[in-house]
Each structure stands twice: as C-alpha cells, then as structure tokens.
Design an enzyme around this catalytic site. Structure first.
Site, PDB file in Angstrom:
ATOM      1  N   ASP A   1       0.827  -1.210   0.000  1.00 43.58           N
ATOM      2  CA  ASP A   1       0.000   0.000   0.000  1.00 43.58           C
ATOM      3  C   ASP A   1       0.861   1.260   0.000  1.00 43.58           C
ATOM      4  OD1 ASP A   1      -2.638   0.599  -0.300  1.00 43.58           O
ATOM      5  OD2 ASP A   1      -3.059   0.837   1.829  1.00 43.58           O
TER       6      ASP A   1
ATOM      7  N   ASP B   1      -9.085  -2.082   2.153  1.00 46.20           N
ATOM      8  CA  ASP B   1      -8.828  -1.526   3.472  1.00 46.20           C
ATOM      9  C   ASP B   1      -9.897  -1.927   4.480  1.00 46.20           C
ATOM     10  OD1 ASP B   1      -6.595  -0.198   2.438  1.00 46.20           O
ATOM     11  OD2 ASP B   1      -7.812   1.488   1.763  1.00 46.20           O
TER      12      ASP B   1
END
Length: 426
Positions: free
Chosen positions: A219, A265
């Site tokens: 990420d 997420d």
C-alpha cells in the site's frame, strides 16, 4: 486495493467525480464531516457482522458455504499478485479505451454483485417470509462425461426464498448498471466486503501478520511511490470502493464530489479481526477481548487515516495506519494477559472447526453439497479398524489371494476347536 482518496478543498478529479474543466466550489466542513463519518460507519458494518457470520460459517456443514482458508504461502504471494493485477489494470487504462474496459468490468461486477448481495441479505429476508410461504427446493447440476466417468462441475441447491433474494438483488444490479449511482455502488461494495470477511479465513495469527505486513509495504509503495493506485481508483468504474459525496448537503442525492475508501482496506483487516473473534471463542472464557480490542484498533487506525488525509490534502495508504494498530493492540493485550503463546499457536481450522474436513482434492460423488460434507464427515469420524485376533483371520489378511488355503485353514481350526470341546465334556 484502494486507499481513501479525497481532496475536499479544490474539488479536483482526485475526489472521485468527473470534471468538466471547471473548478468545483469547496465542500463545507459539515459535508466533509458527514462524508468521513459515513465512510467510517460503512467500513465498520461489514467487519462486525462479517466476523460474526464467519463463526457460523465455520461451524456450518453446508459445503456450498465452506470458507476459503488462507495459508502462509498464500499470504506471502498475495502482495505480488495484487501488484501485478494493479499494474496490469493501470496499463490497460493507459493503452485501451477506458469506456470499453469499464463496460466489460461493469457486466462482470453486475453478475458478481447480484450474487454477493443475494447471499448477504438472505438471512435478513428469511425473517420476513410468513410461515406458510410456499418454499420449494431446486437444484442446479452440471456434469461432464457419462457413466463411471461422470464428473460434477456445478451442484448448487437453492429454494424459492433464495430466488426472491436474487430478484431483489437484480433490481439493485440493474440500477447500478444503468445509472452507476453511488448508493447502488455502496450496496454492492458492502456486500463484497461482508462476504469477504465471512468466507475468507486466516488459518492462524502468524499468517495474518504475514498478509498484513506484505500489504502494508504494498500500500505504501503504490500510493506514495507512484500514481498507479490513485489513477486506477479514479478510472475504475466498479464497486471496488465505498464512496460518499462531500457535497450531499448542497446537491442531495445527485452530488458528485466523492470521498472514497477501497474495499481492500476493509476486507484485509476484517479477516484478521474475524480470526481474533474465533480465537476468543476457542479460549472458552465467554469474553471477546481480542475481538473488541482489534475492532477498536481498526476505528483508531481508520480515524487517524482520515485525519492525516484531511490535514495534508493527499491520498493516504490506509493500511499504513491500520496494520500497526490492528496487530499491535491485540498483541499488547496478549502480553499483558500472558497469552501470546496461545495466540500464535492457535489454529483456526483445528480449534473452531473440529468437525470440518480439510479438502485436499475434490472427490467425484453424486448428491448435494450438504451430502458431500456429511459423507466426508462420516468417513473421518468412522471407527478405526481393529486388529483381528483370530489366527485364521490374520492368515486371511496376509494371504488374500489364496482362498483355497484360507478355507482349509478355517476348517482345520474349526475341527481343532470341536475336539477341544469334546475333551472338556468328557
């Protein structure tokens, strides 16, 4: 796996909506607070209910709802596969027409979204059906070959209630396909998230740490190191993210200045939180300490993500803040309670699923998925074969290919036994 993306002050394309060359008016503080609060709430719902449903899914016997277990090898490879997929999508959008790609993806997610939403609302819809509802059973069966070589490809059982849920979900699917409305997008996104948390199971805490640690680096690299993730998130017209308009108070349901949060997420920390709930249950202490701790850690991490994003006016990799919180808080609690060894030695499939067989291959049998699970359970739970005590039986097992010799041995044994009994009677 997109991160939260928002730029509330200049209203640029980074906020997720289309632009026509004019600058949007800045969103109000109330609108921004409403958008961020709604994203936080929408992220918490599939994690909480998905974790609860993961326990019921783990205890269930229906093979059609069997969870998919993620091993340490899968966890180590996942960031590499995700990076290749993300980069491939980015190149597709750069080389080919965005319109045709999104049309193809829309049809794909239209089908997946209907199935996911139907599975999500089915438990709730069943409560509204009257007791005298004519519920009929159906079976969808596809086979390959014939005779002894016949092999099942699809064997799915459903009933009339499932068809009603599928019809309701289809209405949402058509709405999304025709309008691409943000509410329809969120309904599909919530369904995907809840199904992911429910049906994807980590086998142990170490695997969860490997998965979250790898995606932590993934990420950060793709958000801060390149513009790939932000570009794909803005170009990808599919329900892979939750969105909420920051100008809802000004424009109502037709608002188009969106804040967004990627489903990755939600699902990735969510399956780790669900694992800790199953660990709590395995301790048999009637407490959910680690579940509530990790759930509070997720709220803290996502809230910190939104705060940093608002302060620096830049897209943030949410896992940068979620991973340390979701792993660190439960580990600290385990250290305080002296249960670190129990936490990292816990095996999900062994503790919470004592009756569920592990599938190393797919056997070819006839019947429903439920009957497949029951038959495999009976095989695993069947009595062990006792060692024969009769000498003739031992000889029979060691020489099964000589039936004549076995017959003679049995006759001799019977004759010897009868002679012994006659001597005792005399």
């Amino acid at each position: 796996m997109d991160s939260a993306v928002s730029d509330p002050h200049n209203g640029s394309a980074e906020a997720g909506g289309p632009t026509n060359g004019t600058t949007r008016p800045p969103s109000t503080p109330e609108g921004i607070a409403l958008a961020y609060g709604s994203l936080l709430l929408m992220a918490l719902l599939p994690i909480f209910f998905g974790a609860l449903r993961s326990v019921r899914c783990a205890r269930g016997k229906n093979a059609s709802d069997m969870p998919e277990t993620i091993t340490s090898r899968d966890a180590a490879r996942f960031p590499i596969i995700a990076s290749c997929t993300l980069l491939g999508l980015y190149l597709f959008f750069k080389i080919f027409s965005q319109e045709y790609i999104n049309l193809l993806l829309s049809m794909y997610f239209f089908v997946l979204g209907i199935l996911a939403l139907s599975h999500t609302i089915s438990p709730f819809m069943n409560k509204f059906f009257p007791a005298n509802f004519p519920n009929r059973q159906y079976q969808l069966l596809f086979t390959q070959g014939s005779g002894e070589n016949k092999e099942e490809i699809i064997n799915y059982e459903f009933d009339t209630k499932d068809l009603v849920c599928l019809g309701v979900s289809s209405i949402v699917g058509v709405w999304y396909l025709l309008r691409k409305h943000w509410i329809a997008n969120n309904l599909f996104g919530l369904a995907f998230s809840l199904n992911g948390v429910e049906l994807l199971h980590l086998n142990n805490v170490s695997t969860g740490c490997i998965l979250l640690g790898g995606l932590f680096i993934y990420d950060i690299f793709w958000v801060f190191g390149t513009n790939v993730m932000v570009t794909v998130a803005k170009s990808f017209e599919a329900p892979i993210k939750l969105v909420f308009p920051q100008d809802l108070l000004e424009k109502g349901l037709e608002a188009d200045n969106f804040a967004m949060l990627g489903l990755g997420d939600i699902v990735i920390p969510g399956i780790f939180i669900a694992l800790l709930l199953r660990f709590d249950i395995s301790l048999k202490k009637n407490t959910h300490t680690y579940f509530y701790t990790s759930f509070a850690a997720y709220i803290f991490g996502l809230g910190l993500t939104i705060f940093i994003m608002h302060i620096f006016k830049h897209a943030q990799p949410a896992l940068l803040y979620l991973v340390p919180a979701c792993i660190g808080f439960p580990v600290l609690v385990a250290l305080a309670k002296g249960e670190v060894t129990e936490m990292f030695s816990y095996e999900s499939s062994a503790e919470i699923l004592p009756h569920t067989p592990r599938l190393t291959h797919f056997p070819t049998v006839s019947g429903s998925p439920a009957s497949l699970a029951d038959s495999m359970q009976q095989k695993l739970a069947g009595p062990r074969r006792r060692r024969p005590q009769n000498p003739s039986a031992i000889y029979e097992e060691s020489n099964p290919k000589d039936p004549a010799a076995v017959t003679e041995t049995r006759e001799g044994t019977e004759a010897t036994t009868s002679k012994g009994l006659e001597k005792k009677e005399k």
